[in-house]
Scaffold this active site. Structure first.
Site, PDB file in Angstrom:
ATOM      1  CG  HIS A  25       2.745  -2.725  -7.830  1.00  0.00           C
ATOM      2  ND1 HIS A  25       3.219  -2.011  -9.072  1.00  0.00           N
ATOM      3  CD2 HIS A  25       1.453  -3.163  -8.419  1.00  0.00           C
ATOM      4  CE1 HIS A  25       2.588  -2.074 -10.042  1.00  0.00           C
ATOM      5  NE2 HIS A  25       1.506  -2.782  -9.886  1.00  0.00           N
ATOM      6  CB  THR A  26       6.228  -0.357  -2.871  1.00  0.00           C
ATOM      7  OG1 THR A  26       7.259   0.212  -4.094  1.00  0.00           O
ATOM      8  CG2 THR A  26       6.633  -0.258  -1.524  1.00  0.00           C
ATOM      9  CG  LEU A  27       4.352  -6.131  -1.629  1.00  0.00           C
ATOM     10  CD1 LEU A  27       4.374  -7.745  -1.300  1.00  0.00           C
ATOM     11  CD2 LEU A  27       2.754  -6.028  -2.168  1.00  0.00           C
ATOM     12  NE  ARG A  28       5.827  -5.324   4.953  1.00  0.00           N
ATOM     13  CZ  ARG A  28       5.435  -6.500   4.546  1.00  0.00           C
ATOM     14  NH1 ARG A  28       6.413  -7.352   3.788  1.00  0.00           N
ATOM     15  NH2 ARG A  28       4.314  -7.248   4.763  1.00  0.00           N
TER      16      ARG A  28
END
Length: 249
Positions: A25-28
């Protein structure tokens, strides 16, 4: 001594081993846009953003549009991760196509689209895979203007004026002081431009190339990006720090 696994157990472990990378998933956020600002006026509503998209602290793209029309009387503006915003636009486009295929003459209002986006953002947040955006939803129908906010947590509210990103700190105080319910389109535009200038002065991720959209009884009007002229001849800008004498603060 520990007993070595039997051939049967070894075969079972080999079968259970993953064959691909785990779900990621998008972490940042990576490529991001900064503040979006919205304001109601007598007879309509306006949104404004600049056209910058940054890769970290690098201004990577200088002509990115962060305002889009999503229905006959609704526009949205974004702050945050560009790829997640593109996903939001894809979902809204599919929703528009579904409405068209039903062919009953009914379309969702700005408030309904705002509610839909809020539910999507909250569902993605609960999956620990958020759409890393703050979104402004603006529209006008049946003589009523609408301006709503939602973000990656699924937070949601509607108001007469609002901002995202650093605009929450830079633009909102100006609008609190100067906004009035009966302000004209020209007055609203002037206030938006003032807020955008302040963001440009104070936000290192902001630009003076801005785009404005308005929605009123005549429909949606998304303007071409334009340059907002800044003023850099303030005495403190020119003289700099009295201690350093180098033009700095």
């Amino acid at each position: 001594a520990a007993r070595s696994p039997t051939p049967t157990a070894t075969a079972m472990l080999a079968t259970a081993a993953p064959t691909a990378d785990p779900t990621k998933h998008t972490l940042r956020p990576t490529v991001t846009g900064t503040s979006a600002i919205g304001i109601k006026y007598n007879g309509g509503v306006m949104l404004a953003t600049d056209t910058i998209a940054c890769y970290g602290s690098w201004i990577r793209y200088k002509d990115v549009e962060r305002i889009h029309q999503v229905s006959k009387d609704t526009v949205i503006a974004m702050n945050g991760e560009m790829s997640d915003y593109q996903k939001v636009l894809q979902m809204l486009e599919q929703k528009r196509i579904d409405e068209y295929c039903i062919d009953d003459g009914s379309t969702q209002t700005s408030a309904e689209l705002h509610s839909y986006l809020t539910r999507v953002m909250y569902q993605k947040r609960c999956k620990f895979d958020p759409l890393w955006n703050m979104l402004l939803v603006a529209g006008h129908r049946n003589g009523q203007s609408y301006l709503g906010y939602t973000d990656l947590y699924g937070s949601s509210f509607a108001d007469d004026y609002m901002a995202t990103g650093l605009g929450m700190y830079m633009a909102l105080p100006l609008m609190r002081n100067k906004w009035t319910p009966n302000m004209t389109e020209a007055e609203a535009r002037e206030l938006l431009e003032t807020a955008l200038k302040v963001c440009y002065y104070r936000d290192t991720r902001a630009s003076n190339k801005v785009q404005v959209a308005r929605v009123d009884a005549t429909g949606v009007h998304v303007e071409e990006p334009a340059i907002v002229q800044g003023e850099w001849n303030h005495k403190r800008f020119v003289d700099g720090s009295s201690l350093a004498g180098d033009g700095g603060w």
